[in-house]
Scaffold this active site. Sequence first.
Site, short mmCIF file in Angstrom:
data_model
loop_
_atom_site.label_atom_id
_atom_site.label_comp_id
_atom_site.label_asym_id
_atom_site.label_seq_id
_atom_site.Cartn_x
_atom_site.Cartn_y
_atom_site.Cartn_z
N ASP A 20 3.22 5.47 -6.92
CA ASP A 20 4.41 5.39 -5.88
C ASP A 20 5.78 5.32 -6.92
OD1 ASP A 20 3.38 5.26 -3.50
OD2 ASP A 20 2.49 3.58 -3.85
N HIS A 79 -2.14 -2.16 -10.10
CA HIS A 79 -3.03 -1.47 -9.29
C HIS A 79 -4.11 -2.52 -9.09
CE1 HIS A 79 -5.40 1.66 -7.17
NE2 HIS A 79 -4.33 2.09 -6.76
N HIS A 105 0.81 -1.17 -0.14
CA HIS A 105 0.02 0.06 -0.16
C HIS A 105 0.79 1.28 -0.13
CE1 HIS A 105 -3.51 2.33 0.61
NE2 HIS A 105 -3.74 1.99 1.93
N1 ACO Z 1 4.94 -6.96 -10.56
C1 ACO Z 1 4.94 -8.25 -11.33
N2 ACO Z 1 3.74 -8.92 -11.39
C2 ACO Z 1 2.57 -8.19 -10.64
C3 ACO Z 1 2.63 -6.97 -10.18
C4 ACO Z 1 3.88 -6.39 -10.07
N3 ACO Z 1 4.06 -5.37 -9.59
N4 ACO Z 1 1.45 -6.71 -9.79
C5 ACO Z 1 0.69 -7.54 -10.10
N5 ACO Z 1 1.27 -8.79 -10.94
C6 ACO Z 1 0.69 -9.79 -11.41
C7 ACO Z 1 0.61 -10.88 -10.62
O1 ACO Z 1 1.74 -11.84 -10.20
C8 ACO Z 1 -0.48 -11.81 -11.25
O2 ACO Z 1 -0.06 -12.58 -11.88
P1 ACO Z 1 -0.64 -13.94 -12.21
O3 ACO Z 1 -2.14 -13.66 -12.81
O4 ACO Z 1 0.08 -14.75 -13.40
O5 ACO Z 1 -0.50 -14.75 -11.18
C9 ACO Z 1 -1.22 -10.72 -11.72
O6 ACO Z 1 -0.21 -9.36 -12.17
C10 ACO Z 1 -2.43 -9.97 -10.91
O7 ACO Z 1 -1.86 -9.69 -9.89
P2 ACO Z 1 -2.74 -9.36 -8.52
O8 ACO Z 1 -1.76 -9.78 -7.46
O9 ACO Z 1 -3.85 -10.33 -8.67
O10 ACO Z 1 -3.10 -7.86 -8.37
P3 ACO Z 1 -3.99 -7.13 -7.17
O11 ACO Z 1 -4.92 -6.29 -8.01
O12 ACO Z 1 -4.34 -8.09 -6.21
O13 ACO Z 1 -2.72 -6.43 -6.62
C11 ACO Z 1 -1.25 -4.65 -6.18
C12 ACO Z 1 -2.54 -4.90 -6.89
C13 ACO Z 1 -1.06 -5.09 -4.69
C14 ACO Z 1 -1.04 -3.12 -6.11
C15 ACO Z 1 -0.05 -5.42 -7.07
O14 ACO Z 1 -0.19 -5.02 -8.40
C16 ACO Z 1 1.39 -5.04 -6.50
O15 ACO Z 1 1.89 -5.86 -5.42
N6 ACO Z 1 2.07 -4.07 -7.08
C17 ACO Z 1 3.37 -3.87 -6.51
C18 ACO Z 1 3.30 -2.83 -5.25
C19 ACO Z 1 2.87 -1.80 -5.42
O16 ACO Z 1 3.27 -0.85 -6.23
N7 ACO Z 1 1.85 -1.09 -4.47
C20 ACO Z 1 1.15 0.23 -4.52
C21 ACO Z 1 -0.15 0.18 -5.26
S1 ACO Z 1 -0.66 1.72 -5.07
C22 ACO Z 1 -0.91 2.45 -3.59
O17 ACO Z 1 -1.10 1.46 -2.80
C23 ACO Z 1 -0.90 3.78 -3.40
#
Ligand code: ACO
Length: 422
Positions: A357, A301, A261
């Site tokens: 971010d 996201h 987050h």
């Molecule tokens: N890098 C690589 N792969 C990713 C990333 C990433 N940053 N984010 C998602 N994926 C992949 C997952 O592995 C998944 O792949 P799969 O379908 O092969 O299993 C697919 O994309 C979907 O990902 P989910 O985890 O289901 O997406 P979710 O909506 O639950 O997660 C989140 C969103 C937590 C923001 C995620 O994208 C992440 O962890 N990003 C990195 C952390 C980040 O930048 N957070 C800031 C968010 S903005 C904020 O809070 C202000």
Amino acid sequence: MPDTITIIDDRTGKQVTVPITDNVFPASAVRELDPSLFIYDPAFMQTAACQSAITYLDGEAGILRYRGYPIEQLAEQSTYLEVAYLLLNGELPNATQLDQWKQDVTKHTFIHENMRKRFVDGFHYDAHPMGMLVSSIAALGTFYNDAKHIDDRGSRDKQILRLIAKMPTLAAMCYRFSAGLPFVYPDNNLSFPANFLNMMWKIGSYEVDPRLERAMDVLFILHADHEQNCGTTAMRVVGSSQADPYSAAASAASALYGPLHGGANEAVVRMLTEIGSMDEVPAFLNDVKSGKGHRLMGFGHRVYKNFDPRATIIKKTAEDVFEVTGRNPLLDIALKLEEVALSDDYFISRKLYPNVDFYSGLIYQALGFPVAMFTVLFAIPRTAGWLAHWQELLADKDQKISRPRQWYTGTGVRDYVPMTSR
Ligand code: ACO
């Protein structure tokens, strides 16, 4: 086509038809069908837990609006304090209202001396500033016994002013403690962002550069609210128990602390530092794609599946800041990562784009903030959003104490086994 949905329970043949409004239908339909039937929705992916008139977000189209106003216009023309007023009151203030609001907030910037001398001074020397902030927000509530009177509008308004006004003071205090620097008292002749920068950096004579003051304010505007994210949901869940707003805001800040987050910008800078050079970008991305390494922090996201409009504004703000501070050397690695990832099928097919971010950490670093302060910088303006949602929650007749149900998958009943037989 009717705007209704019909749910049929194939076990009994019973069916219930309910209206769909704005693409939402009431879960009470399921209750009506069978009160013992529940919807399994981990992480609330498909659940609207409240009605809200504060922030509109369309993740597919990359739209973010506070009370109807596009974030791009607010970032260009407004100030954080005006935006906070807008979020809390629903309308932009007129000149008199804004003047009064600024005066009111400014009057509340100081904190009780015991907060610093007895509370913050008690932290371990290397305490993380965000951990300190979370506890300080909760501790602040102990100075205001009237905060418990959440049914009293006057008391609510007072706590809102206090929280918004004192967050920069608490934040700067936590930083100065970790840096071993003497605390700088608020200067109420300065604007909200300038006062914060002054409390952070003043040693001897210090004058805030107006371009950096504006950049700080824009960053505050961009982070002021983002509808039902993890932190805001924590605020609402704790607030629904009628806890005082300091306790609820402390739990919202705790949620924000997590690396998925508000902690993501800190993770981005650590990641870019670890990558070290542009040549290492392809190998790093291969690790991300193989699932062996970390995620690409600052990408992806839960809601934005096209682009994050805040990321676009932040990229521009970064340029303004680098003009004053010089270019952050990690920027080239970030640009390369973005370029390669945006042309890679792994990221394209999963709709992963830079989020707010991805660049904010680089700006914070250029402004001189240590990475441990990044989430703290997020928490300062998000306080306005948390409080707007808290107010909305308290006025919402549909709301009760938050209490989700579970799908029990544990063992069935069994007899206690005495220690001698285990
Ligand atoms: N890098 C690589 N792969 C990713 C990333 C990433 N940053 N984010 C998602 N994926 C992949 C997952 O592995 C998944 O792949 P799969 O379908 O092969 O299993 C697919 O994309 C979907 O990902 P989910 O985890 O289901 O997406 P979710 O909506 O639950 O997660 C989140 C969103 C937590 C923001 C995620 O994208 C992440 O962890 N990003 C990195 C952390 C980040 O930048 N957070 C800031 C968010 S903005 C904020 O809070 C202000």
